[in-house]
Design an enzyme around this catalytic site. Structure first.
Site, short mmCIF file in Angstrom:
data_model
loop_
_atom_site.label_atom_id
_atom_site.label_comp_id
_atom_site.label_asym_id
_atom_site.label_seq_id
_atom_site.Cartn_x
_atom_site.Cartn_y
_atom_site.Cartn_z
N GLY A 11 0.84 -1.20 0.00
CA GLY A 11 0.00 0.00 0.00
C GLY A 11 0.87 1.24 0.00
O GLY A 11 1.84 1.32 0.75
N VAL A 24 18.40 7.67 -2.52
CA VAL A 24 19.18 7.96 -3.73
C VAL A 24 20.29 8.97 -3.43
O VAL A 24 21.46 8.76 -3.77
CB VAL A 24 18.24 8.46 -4.87
CG1 VAL A 24 19.04 9.01 -6.04
CG2 VAL A 24 17.32 7.34 -5.32
N ARG A 72 1.34 -5.25 -5.94
CA ARG A 72 1.28 -6.44 -5.10
C ARG A 72 1.55 -7.62 -6.02
O ARG A 72 1.09 -7.63 -7.17
CB ARG A 72 -0.07 -6.55 -4.42
CG ARG A 72 -0.26 -5.46 -3.37
CD ARG A 72 -1.35 -5.79 -2.38
NE ARG A 72 -1.20 -5.02 -1.16
CZ ARG A 72 -1.79 -3.85 -0.92
NH1 ARG A 72 -2.57 -3.30 -1.82
NH2 ARG A 72 -1.60 -3.24 0.24
N ASP A 103 4.44 -4.51 6.42
CA ASP A 103 4.96 -5.79 6.92
C ASP A 103 4.99 -6.88 5.85
O ASP A 103 5.89 -7.73 5.84
CB ASP A 103 4.23 -6.24 8.18
CG ASP A 103 2.75 -6.46 7.94
OD1 ASP A 103 2.20 -5.92 6.96
OD2 ASP A 103 2.12 -7.19 8.75
N THR A 125 3.87 3.01 5.64
CA THR A 125 2.46 2.62 5.62
C THR A 125 1.68 3.60 6.48
O THR A 125 2.17 4.00 7.54
CB THR A 125 2.23 1.17 6.13
OG1 THR A 125 0.85 1.00 6.46
CG2 THR A 125 3.05 0.86 7.37
N ILE A 126 0.48 3.95 6.06
CA ILE A 126 -0.29 4.91 6.86
C ILE A 126 -0.82 4.27 8.14
O ILE A 126 -1.26 4.97 9.05
CB ILE A 126 -1.48 5.51 6.06
CG1 ILE A 126 -2.50 4.45 5.67
CG2 ILE A 126 -0.99 6.29 4.85
CD1 ILE A 126 -3.83 5.04 5.18
N ASP A 127 -0.78 2.93 8.22
CA ASP A 127 -1.43 2.24 9.35
C ASP A 127 -0.67 2.31 10.68
O ASP A 127 -1.24 1.99 11.72
CB ASP A 127 -1.65 0.76 9.00
CG ASP A 127 -2.68 0.59 7.90
OD1 ASP A 127 -3.57 1.45 7.80
OD2 ASP A 127 -2.58 -0.38 7.13
N ASP A 129 1.46 0.26 11.82
CA ASP A 129 1.29 -1.06 12.44
C ASP A 129 2.55 -1.92 12.42
O ASP A 129 2.47 -3.14 12.42
CB ASP A 129 0.14 -1.82 11.73
CG ASP A 129 0.43 -2.04 10.25
OD1 ASP A 129 1.37 -1.42 9.72
OD2 ASP A 129 -0.30 -2.82 9.62
N ARG A 171 -7.39 -1.94 8.91
CA ARG A 171 -8.06 -3.24 8.95
C ARG A 171 -7.73 -3.98 10.23
O ARG A 171 -8.59 -4.55 10.87
CB ARG A 171 -7.62 -4.09 7.74
CG ARG A 171 -8.68 -4.06 6.68
CD ARG A 171 -8.38 -4.94 5.52
NE ARG A 171 -8.60 -4.19 4.31
CZ ARG A 171 -7.70 -3.90 3.41
NH1 ARG A 171 -6.48 -4.35 3.52
NH2 ARG A 171 -8.02 -3.19 2.36
P1 ADP Z 1 2.34 -4.13 2.73
O1 ADP Z 1 3.80 -4.17 2.46
O2 ADP Z 1 1.78 -2.75 2.63
O3 ADP Z 1 2.00 -4.86 4.01
P2 ADP Z 1 1.33 -6.44 1.21
O4 ADP Z 1 1.01 -7.22 2.42
O5 ADP Z 1 0.38 -6.45 0.08
O6 ADP Z 1 1.60 -4.90 1.53
O7 ADP Z 1 2.74 -6.95 0.67
C1 ADP Z 1 3.34 -6.39 -0.49
C2 ADP Z 1 4.02 -7.47 -1.30
O8 ADP Z 1 5.05 -8.09 -0.53
C3 ADP Z 1 3.11 -8.64 -1.71
O9 ADP Z 1 2.36 -8.37 -2.86
C4 ADP Z 1 4.12 -9.72 -1.98
O10 ADP Z 1 4.69 -9.63 -3.27
C5 ADP Z 1 5.20 -9.45 -0.94
N1 ADP Z 1 4.98 -10.37 0.21
C6 ADP Z 1 4.00 -10.31 1.13
N2 ADP Z 1 4.06 -11.36 1.99
C7 ADP Z 1 5.12 -12.11 1.57
C8 ADP Z 1 5.72 -13.33 2.04
N3 ADP Z 1 5.24 -13.99 3.09
N4 ADP Z 1 6.80 -13.79 1.36
C9 ADP Z 1 7.30 -13.12 0.30
N5 ADP Z 1 6.78 -11.98 -0.18
C10 ADP Z 1 5.71 -11.46 0.44
#
Ligand code: ADP
Length: 319
Positions: A11, A24, A72, A103, A125-127, A129, A171
């Protein structure tokens, strides 16, 4: 270490651009070659990677979103996907990668590090968390967007006798709702971690009504449930006119606050410093206004917690 990469993933959050800029510029300051990976892990697997110069990150510190785009990717979660990513990075000669995200993105960074490719996580992330940091990049901006929106709703609320239910993002984490609730003087704050019973919210609304209160504001984190359904229940139980606002994606956008720009600059720069020591598998953060770093795997084992004292305080101030 001569060549490093940077990507944004998951996100998006205001301040990600400021973090990319810091990475950079700090890398070039230390005479490293730095490469931007477009579209997160998706672009990493496809080799969508371009050399960045000082000018590539000019005029972006104030911009929301991310110039590297975010994505994603399910494929990246597989062993083959991660192997593809490592091969692409080795082809260019990258030796380290900075991952700006939440995360989920950190789990990806952990996996690449385990495959022998050092990664550093920067919490964006804005959350808010992510354990191991008091604040994540984007939280402060999103919070201020919510506070501003609720102030505006309050202006119109004073003209009518109404209850307002406002749904904010979160969430699994109630930080945005909790901070916004306190900052906006909300009557009730509904968060996934600890939620007032419906009966207690209704009782509070009725007490307010008896005192001649013109309006009430309830802030609800999306993880608790639908504000529309909640608003209907409130109206049925109290027979007060109720209006619902779902703030949605405006919370993700906008120019980052000064705090987020400074945080992003400090954390992005620290991530480069850590790669320069040859370390990987770390996450940077801010604790008590000091820039810190932690083992990313340890952080991922922890559970994010909410500040319960703040939650109690909000209840005490909204009697
Ligand atoms: P955020 O980083 O905001 O929590 P996501 O949970 O959608 O967002 O994770 C972003 C991307 O990180 C996912 O689309 C995926 O490609 C990768 N990712 C998430 N979980 C895993 C995992 N357990 N192992 C490897 N890559 C992961």
């Amino acid at each position: 270490m001569k060549k490093i990469g940077v990507l944004t993933s998951g996100g998006d959050a205001p301040g990600m651009n400021a973090a990319v800029r810091a990475v950079v510029r700090k890398a070039i300051y230390h005479e490293l070659e730095v490469y931007g990976v477009y579209n997160g892990y998706e672009g990493l697997m496809e080799g969508n990677i371009k050399r960045m110069e000082l000018g590539s990150v000019g005029d972006i510190i104030q911009r929301g979103g991310t110039i590297l785009y975010s994505a994603r990717s399910e494929e990246f979660k597989t062993d083959e996907g991660q192997q593809r990513a490592v091969e692409q990075m080795r082809k260019i000669g990258l030796e380290g990668l900075i991952v700006i995200g939440g995360d989920g993105s950190f789990r990806g960074a952990e996996k690449l590090t385990q495959k022998g490719f050092p990664c550093i996580g920067v919490p964006g992330t804005i959350d808010n968390d992510i354990p191991g940091t008091d604040y994540t990049i984007g939280f402060d901006t999103a919070l201020n967007t919510i506070v501003d929106a609720v102030d505006k709703i309050r202006d119109t609320a004073t003209s009518h006798e109404r209850t307002y239910v406002i749904e904010v993002m979160g969430r699994n984490a109630g930080d945005l709702a909790l901070w916004a609730g306190l900052a906006n003087g909300a009557e009730s704050i509904m968060i996934p971690e600890e939620t007032e019973t419906f009966e207690s919210v209704v009782a509070k609304l009725k007490r307010g009504q008896d005192r001649g209160k013109k309006h009430s504001i309830i802030i609800l984190a999306e993880g608790v449930g639908s504000a529309v359904d909640y608003g209907k229940r409130v109206e049925q139980e109290t027979s007060m006119e109720t209006r619902v606002t779902v703030l949605g994606h405006i919370q993700r956008g906008g120019s980052p606050s000064a705090y987020d720009r400074v945080l992003a600059s400090r954390l992005g720069a620290k991530a480069v410093d850590i790669l320069l020591t040859g370390a990987g598998g770390r996450m940077v953060g801010i604790q008590n206004n000091l820039v810190v770093d932690h083992d990313i795997s340890e952080v991922l084992k922890e559970k994010h917690t909410i500040n319960m004292n703040m939650y109690k305080l909000s209840n005490q101030l909204s009697i």
